[in-house]
Design an enzyme around this catalytic site. Structure first.
Site, short mmCIF file in Angstrom:
data_model
loop_
_atom_site.label_atom_id
_atom_site.label_comp_id
_atom_site.label_asym_id
_atom_site.label_seq_id
_atom_site.Cartn_x
_atom_site.Cartn_y
_atom_site.Cartn_z
N HIS A 102 59.12 67.62 -2.40
CA HIS A 102 59.42 67.06 -0.90
C HIS A 102 58.88 67.81 0.19
O HIS A 102 58.51 69.03 0.22
CB HIS A 102 60.72 66.99 -0.92
CG HIS A 102 61.29 65.52 -1.03
ND1 HIS A 102 60.94 64.39 -0.45
CD2 HIS A 102 62.02 65.05 -1.85
CE1 HIS A 102 61.26 63.43 -0.83
NE2 HIS A 102 62.12 63.81 -1.83
N CYS B 52 57.91 61.93 -4.37
CA CYS B 52 59.12 61.25 -4.74
C CYS B 52 59.47 59.76 -5.18
O CYS B 52 58.78 59.36 -5.96
CB CYS B 52 60.33 62.10 -3.89
SG CYS B 52 61.85 62.15 -4.79
N1 GLN Z 1 65.41 57.39 -4.51
C1 GLN Z 1 64.60 58.09 -5.53
C2 GLN Z 1 65.71 58.88 -6.69
O1 GLN Z 1 66.68 59.45 -6.05
C3 GLN Z 1 63.71 59.01 -4.98
C4 GLN Z 1 64.47 60.05 -3.97
C5 GLN Z 1 63.67 60.67 -2.93
O2 GLN Z 1 62.45 60.31 -2.64
N2 GLN Z 1 63.97 61.93 -2.87
O3 GLN Z 1 65.17 59.14 -7.45
#
Ligand code: GLN
Length: 239
Positions: free
Chosen positions: A189, A93
């Site tokens: 994730h 992510c």
């Molecule tokens: N901040 C990034 C986004 O919203 C990654 C978020 C995350 O790692 N869940 O795209």
């Protein structure tokens, strides 16, 4: 035999327990009689990837990503040398976005590592879903969960998987994540590897092949993991 796993910035990049991926890699190594050492790097630590076999870069909020991205510029050359030498990386992510050239948000541009030719732009709404992917290289589906505002475009690169259920990189092109050399970038994730032991073994196998020339791992009994994976596939992808 021993593998060394470097966890970059676990205090900042550990959304939804990305750390579980480290435990999975370590346990699946140890169950095969392979020693596993985990090195945690904090923001201020000097990095040395010379003895490193796997790097994990987890996910984070935009705020945490901003802090990390400034520091990543200092270690960019070391990471690039490691990647180009076939070093294994799993980036999740926020960490995945930072593999690319940039991540644009309404608050400005975060510069990435430019290790892989991709870029990310924030969009609305957030893309939140359970995910099922198909991969050409893996024996069965990959399952997981995504939650991101960023839309990622990987150009000519190969995706990690093709979206069967969920949004993937940008909600439009049916692709999820990226593969480049021994780098995997993905929006999936948390417990990606425990949910997908075949992905964990692919990561371990790349690292062991580079280090010891081992191309096949001893099989483990994954009956329960396979059942759990299949349950999720059937739940979100009827038929
Ligand atoms: N901040 C990034 C986004 O919203 C990654 C978020 C995350 O790692 N869940 O795209």
């Amino acid at each position: 035999m021993k593998i060394v796993i470097a966890h970059l910035y676990p205090d900042l990049l550990n959304l939804y327990g990305d750390r579980g991926n480290i435990q999975c890699m370590a346990m699946r190594s140890r169950w095969r009689g392979i020693e596993a050492e985990v090195k945690e790097y904090r923001l201020q630590d000097a990095v040395d990837f010379s003895g490193t076999d796997i790097i994990l870069l987890g996910g984070g909020s935009d705020r945490e990503q901003q802090i990390v991205c400034t520091r990543l510029q200092d270690i960019r050359k070391e990471m690039q040398a490691y990647v180009e030498d076939g070093g294994t990386v799993l980036a999740v992510c926020g960490g995945y976005q930072l593999l690319g050239h940039y991540y644009d948000t309404p608050d400005g541009r975060m510069r990435g590592l430019s290790l892989v030719d991709l870029y990310t732009e924030q969009g609305d709404p957030r893309l939140i879903s359970n995910v099922v992917l198909q991969s050409e290289e893996l024996p069965y589906e990959i399952v997981g969960f995504e939650n991101h505002g960023g839309r990622t475009y990987i150009g000519e690169n190969r995706p990690f998987g093709h979206v069967v259920h969920g949004y993937g990189n940008n909600g439009t092109d049916g692709r999820e994540g990226v593969l480049y050399k021994n780098v995997i970038g993905t929006y999936l994730h948390g417990p990606l590897l425990p949910k997908n032991p075949h992905v964990c073994d692919r990561v371990l196998q790349h690292a062991l092949e580079r280090k010891y020339g081992i191309s096949e791992l001893a099989p483990l009994d994954d009956t329960q993991e396979r059942e759990a994976n299949r349950y999720i596939v059937n739940r979100f992808h009827a038929g």
